[in-house]
Structure formats: C-alpha cells, structure tokens
Write an enzyme that holds these catalytic residues in place. Structure first.
Site, short mmCIF file in Angstrom:
data_model
loop_
_atom_site.label_atom_id
_atom_site.label_comp_id
_atom_site.label_asym_id
_atom_site.label_seq_id
_atom_site.Cartn_x
_atom_site.Cartn_y
_atom_site.Cartn_z
N GLU A 1 0.84 -1.19 0.00
CA GLU A 1 0.00 0.00 0.00
C GLU A 1 0.87 1.24 0.00
O GLU A 1 2.08 1.16 0.17
CB GLU A 1 -0.95 0.01 1.20
N ASP A 2 0.20 2.35 -0.20
CA ASP A 2 0.84 3.64 -0.21
C ASP A 2 1.25 4.02 1.21
O ASP A 2 0.68 3.54 2.18
CB ASP A 2 -0.20 4.64 -0.73
N GLN A 3 2.22 4.91 1.29
CA GLN A 3 2.64 5.43 2.59
C GLN A 3 1.45 6.02 3.37
O GLN A 3 1.38 5.91 4.58
CB GLN A 3 3.68 6.52 2.33
N GLU A 4 0.51 6.65 2.63
CA GLU A 4 -0.62 7.33 3.29
C GLU A 4 -1.83 6.41 3.49
O GLU A 4 -2.85 6.83 4.02
CB GLU A 4 -1.05 8.56 2.46
N SER A 5 -1.76 5.17 3.01
CA SER A 5 -2.92 4.28 3.07
C SER A 5 -3.08 3.66 4.45
O SER A 5 -2.09 3.37 5.13
CB SER A 5 -2.77 3.13 2.07
#
Ligand SMILES: [Zn+2]
Ligand SMILES: [Zn+2]
EC number: 5.4.99.25
Length: 402
Positions: free
Chosen positions: A214-218
């Site tokens: 996943e994304d860093q912000e997810s």
C-alpha cells in the site's frame, strides 16, 4: 602380524578402524582389540592424541550452543588436513575402505556429548541448529535454521511506508543505531515488524514477503494484510504469540511460526476505498456510469507487459460536487492511482467520467488470500508438536536448556 601393521594407534582409532558396531563405542572396542597386558600408547599415528581427550579439548567449544534454542542439530567437523590424510593413508594401507573415517567418529562423539548436554537429537535433514566444530583451533560456529513467521498487519496511521528504507547509518550492513537490522526501524511497517520480530527471537535480521502493498498514506483495516517474515540467525524458536500485538499504529494479528516461505505469486483480492476528485463538477448521470465497473476487467500495462485484473464489485458515494468515494473489490495488483488518472490502465475513471480525475488516497478495508494461496499454508505448522508446554513470547532471558 597385528592388523594395524605396525602403526601406533590410540584405543578409539584402533576400535574405529578394526572393530565394527556402534561408532560411539570405538574406544571400548579398541581396548578389547589391543588385549590385556599391552600398554596403551602415549601417541597415536593418526590423531596425535585427539580422540582419547576429545571431550576435554573440544567439548567447551560446543557450549556456545546454549545461546540457541533447538531440539534438533547436526555437527560438522573440520580437521587438520594432515590428520585426515594420515587417516586415509592407514585405511588405504590396511584395506579398511569400509571403516568409519576419523571425521565421522569425531562428529558422532561431539553429537553424543551435545545430545547428552541439551536433550536435543541429531537431524541430518533440516536441523534447527547446524554446528561446525573446528578442531584445528577448538572453536565452533553456530548456524540456526531461520524462523519463518506468518501473520497479518493492520495499519491505523498515515505516513508509514510498507517497505523500510535501509538504515542511514550503515546502508543496510547493520550498526548499533539500527540494532544491527540494517533497516530504519521507525519509519515503515517493515521496520516496525523487523524490530519486534528480531527482538523477540534475538534474530539478526528479517526479510519479508508481502501479499500486496500500500501507499505510505494508506490505512490497512479488516483482518489485515498477510505477510511472511524470514528471521535470520534466531536464538529462539517455537514461540507462541498473543492473538494481537500492538506496535503503535501497526497491529500484528495471528503471528505464528510456519515451516516454509510461501509459493509465489500469492493470489489475493483487496477491498479498497478510493477518494477521487474531478477537475470540475460531476453530474449524477455521469457518476452513474461507475455502476458498470462491477464485474468488468481492467487491462493494466506495465511497460510492454499487459495483465488483466478483475473488478469483482464496485459502488460509490458522493462526497462533494466534484468528488466521490469508490468502494471496490479487485484482484491484487491494481495500481489505483493510475486507474483513477487514466495512465496505462483501461478502462479508467478519467476516461469513464470524461474529465481528469485524481486519487486523493486509498485505504484497504480487507485483503483476502485466494484458496490455496495463504502464505505459509504449504507445509502448515510444525510437523511435530513440541515437548512440554508452549512457551510464550517474551521473557527471552530464561534459559531453555542447561
Ligand atoms: Zn587416534
Ligand atoms: Zn544501521
């Protein structure tokens, strides 16, 4: 003429070469072969006195094994090459091709000492601890079999990447600031799990196999994202973990030891929530086009490679005049930001809605491994139940064997 043809041999070497039966009883057999009334020589042509004093000279080097938890082990032996050559020479001259080699005798005797000392047993297949005893300088090297840990993680904070950056202090080599792990332990899911797992198992480092990323912000919710970590040089093993382990914004679920790393690739599905905003307002009619996404197939281009990913279901809810949330269940491996913006994924939201869209972020609500693909499922848990009660994780200073 005596069978040893003039060679002066110690009792263990005599019994090993000219007797038969259990290799551990060579010394006793040697005494019998020598017969009453003949003095034991002070020297031995082959081992130069190594065998009769094996336990005193080499036993202490094996004590280092006490730093490891193991129930099975194997001992390998390094000898002075001149000693092995003399052993070969005598076996050849006396036509003793079938007799046990000196190296095999020493390995068997050291295994017997270690077994008596620890209660562990010899396993030549996949021992938990492999020991190399170096008789040239009476030292030993210890190589514990890696522990493979399977589990899932949920992530309730933004700004934490999945994969860890190499430690800034040592570029991955291992230094004191990263606890010798080689990875920046704070800023990533990998670092957080590495720190916990390597600490619990007193392991050197961990290498990961993730089921998707996943994304860093997810955020990652539901039962969490499955992963498998291989812990190198563990001092502990056979631990039972609590159902959940809280490590700040990362929570581990169902952590357990498994036999092997998963067969790749692991097939999985993700339930995601995408925050999408368009350049202008979107009418209800236009937004209604998203209803067709459920059951469709995405063509995803990675360079010249084209792969297909199914959208199993899709629904949306408006969050503003030009923004909405899209809930989807999709095959693993969809690049969500590109699916929204329209680069190299077809169909995509920008094309479908006829306006440039951007993805403000995506969170995972559930990740499901498809049948037969669970990491670590192959081989299952340990083949053999451990003796005694299960030991909880933590409290690792407690010696297991003395
Ligand atoms: Zn000898
Ligand atoms: Zn470092």
């Amino acid at each position: 003429m005596r069978p040893e043809r003039g060679y002066v041999l110690c009792d263990p070497c005599l019994g090993r070469l000219f007797g038969s039966g259990n290799i551990l009883h060579c010394e006793k057999r040697g005494r019998i072969i020598r017969g009453k009334g003949r003095d034991r020589p002070s020297e031995c042509h082959i081992c130069k006195g190594l065998c009769p004093s094996l336990e005193e000279s080499c036993g202490p080097s094996l004590w280092g094994a006490a730093a490891y938890e193991f129930e099975t082990f194997v001992v390998g032996v390094r000898l002075k090459s001149s000693m092995a050559e003399r052993d070969d020479e005598v076996r050849s001259r006396c036509r003793l091709a079938g007799a046990a080699a000196l190296r095999a005798y020493v390995a068997a005797m050291l295994s017997s000492y270690l077994g008596a000392m620890t209660g562990a047993s010899v396993d030549h297949g996949a021992p938990e601890l492999s020991i190399t005893a170096d008789l040239r300088d009476n030292t030993a090297e210890f190589h514990p079999r890696p522990v493979v840990l399977s589990g899932r993680y949920t992530k309730s904070v933004r700004g934490l990447s999945q994969k860890g950056a190499p430690c800034g202090g040592c570029a991955g080599e291992g230094c004191t600031s990263c606890g010798m792990l080689g990875v920046d332990t704070g800023g990533s899911v990998e670092g957080v799990i590495s720190g916990h797992a390597c600490g619990t198992y007193s392991a050197r480092r961990a290498s990961f196999t993730w089921v998707g990323g996943e994304d860093q912000e997810s955020l990652v919710g539901g039962r969490g994202r499955p992963f498998v970590a291989q812990l190198v040089q563990p001092h502990r093993r056979g631990l039972v973990h609590p159902a959940t382990v809280r490590l700040g914004g990362v929570v581990l679920h169902g952590l357990r030891e498994v036999r092997s790393m998963p067969q790749l690739p692991v097939r999985f599905r993700s339930k995601v929530r995408l925050a999408v905003s368009a350049k202008g307002e979107i009418s209800d009619d236009t937004l209604g086009r998203l209803a067709d996404l459920g059951g469709s197939t995405l063509a995803v281009y990675e360079g010249r490679r084209r792969v297909e990913r199914a959208i199993h279901s899709a629904s949306h809810s408006r969050t503003g005049p030009g923004s909405f949330e899209l809930h989807m269940e999709v095959d693993g491996g969809v690049p969500f930001k590109r699916f929204v913006s329209g680069e190299t994924v077809f169909p995509n939201l920008s094309d479908l809605l006829g306006t440039v869209c951007s993805c403000g972020g995506f969170d995972f609500e559930e990740i499901t491994v498809e049948r037969g693909g669970h990491p670590g499922a192959r081989g299952g848990t340990r083949r053999r139940p451990r003796k005694g009660p299960a030991r909880p994780a933590g409290g690792r200073d407690r010696p297991r064997k003395t």
